[in-house]
Design a protein around this motif. Sequence first.
Motif, PDB file in Angstrom:
ATOM      1  N   GLU A   1      46.653  61.747  11.880  1.00  0.00           N
ATOM      2  CA  GLU A   1      46.391  62.785  12.885  1.00  0.00           C
ATOM      3  C   GLU A   1      46.377  64.180  12.286  1.00  0.00           C
ATOM      4  O   GLU A   1      45.598  65.031  12.716  1.00  0.00           O
ATOM      5  N   SER A   2      47.201  64.427  11.260  1.00  0.00           N
ATOM      6  CA  SER A   2      47.219  65.757  10.635  1.00  0.00           C
ATOM      7  C   SER A   2      45.908  66.066   9.922  1.00  0.00           C
ATOM      8  O   SER A   2      45.621  67.225   9.619  1.00  0.00           O
ATOM      9  N   GLN A   3      45.102  65.016   9.692  1.00  0.00           N
ATOM     10  CA  GLN A   3      43.794  65.188   9.050  1.00  0.00           C
ATOM     11  C   GLN A   3      42.662  65.107  10.073  1.00  0.00           C
ATOM     12  O   GLN A   3      41.495  65.003   9.713  1.00  0.00           O
ATOM     13  N   GLY A   4      43.032  65.110  11.354  1.00  0.00           N
ATOM     14  CA  GLY A   4      42.039  65.118  12.420  1.00  0.00           C
ATOM     15  C   GLY A   4      41.579  63.761  12.898  1.00  0.00           C
ATOM     16  O   GLY A   4      40.622  63.668  13.665  1.00  0.00           O
ATOM     17  N   VAL A   5      42.237  62.695  12.445  1.00  0.00           N
ATOM     18  CA  VAL A   5      41.822  61.334  12.808  1.00  0.00           C
ATOM     19  C   VAL A   5      42.938  60.679  13.615  1.00  0.00           C
ATOM     20  O   VAL A   5      44.032  60.450  13.096  1.00  0.00           O
ATOM     21  N   LYS A   6      42.657  60.379  14.864  1.00  0.00           N
ATOM     22  CA  LYS A   6      43.648  59.780  15.747  1.00  0.00           C
ATOM     23  C   LYS A   6      43.612  58.255  15.672  1.00  0.00           C
ATOM     24  O   LYS A   6      42.586  57.656  15.342  1.00  0.00           O
ATOM     25  N   LYS A   7      44.742  57.661  16.016  1.00  0.00           N
ATOM     26  CA  LYS A   7      44.818  56.210  16.130  1.00  0.00           C
ATOM     27  C   LYS A   7      43.725  55.747  17.093  1.00  0.00           C
ATOM     28  O   LYS A   7      43.519  56.345  18.150  1.00  0.00           O
ATOM     29  N   GLY A   8      42.987  54.710  16.710  1.00  0.00           N
ATOM     30  CA  GLY A   8      41.889  54.194  17.522  1.00  0.00           C
ATOM     31  C   GLY A   8      40.527  54.738  17.141  1.00  0.00           C
ATOM     32  O   GLY A   8      39.503  54.219  17.587  1.00  0.00           O
ATOM     33  N   ALA A   9      40.502  55.778  16.295  1.00  0.00           N
ATOM     34  CA  ALA A   9      39.226  56.351  15.855  1.00  0.00           C
ATOM     35  C   ALA A   9      38.436  55.309  15.063  1.00  0.00           C
ATOM     36  O   ALA A   9      39.001  54.505  14.329  1.00  0.00           O
ATOM     37  N   ILE A  10      37.127  55.347  15.227  1.00  0.00           N
ATOM     38  CA  ILE A  10      36.238  54.419  14.518  1.00  0.00           C
ATOM     39  C   ILE A  10      35.442  55.199  13.478  1.00  0.00           C
ATOM     40  O   ILE A  10      34.879  56.261  13.775  1.00  0.00           O
ATOM     41  N   GLY A  11      35.427  54.662  12.264  1.00  0.00           N
ATOM     42  CA  GLY A  11      34.700  55.292  11.177  1.00  0.00           C
ATOM     43  C   GLY A  11      33.970  54.253  10.346  1.00  0.00           C
ATOM     44  O   GLY A  11      34.008  53.052  10.636  1.00  0.00           O
ATOM     45  N   THR A  12      33.324  54.730   9.284  1.00  0.00           N
ATOM     46  CA  THR A  12      32.532  53.881   8.405  1.00  0.00           C
ATOM     47  C   THR A  12      33.053  53.977   6.980  1.00  0.00           C
ATOM     48  O   THR A  12      33.229  55.080   6.455  1.00  0.00           O
TER      49      THR A  12
END
Length: 79
Positions: A15-26
């Motif tokens: 989260e401190s890097q802007g990515v929340k739990k549940g976020a989807i990425g590649t």
Amino acid sequence: MKGLDQVRVLSDEYESQGVKKGAIGTIILYAIRYNTFEVVFSRPDGSDYAMIPVHVGDIELVKDAGLTDDDILEELPAN
């Protein structure tokens, strides 16, 4: 999991890097030595908001890209 697969983050550690739990990425890179994948996260408009290393244990596969490493290498431009 491998390059270009879609993955979901299972931890709130990023989260401190802007990515929340549940976020989807590649997945875009592998860092086997560190047991991580470099994952890019994008907004609905296609712009990226984060590109971070994520520990293998902190993600799950959402969608297999259906590509092998050989498929990806074949698409690279010749030198």
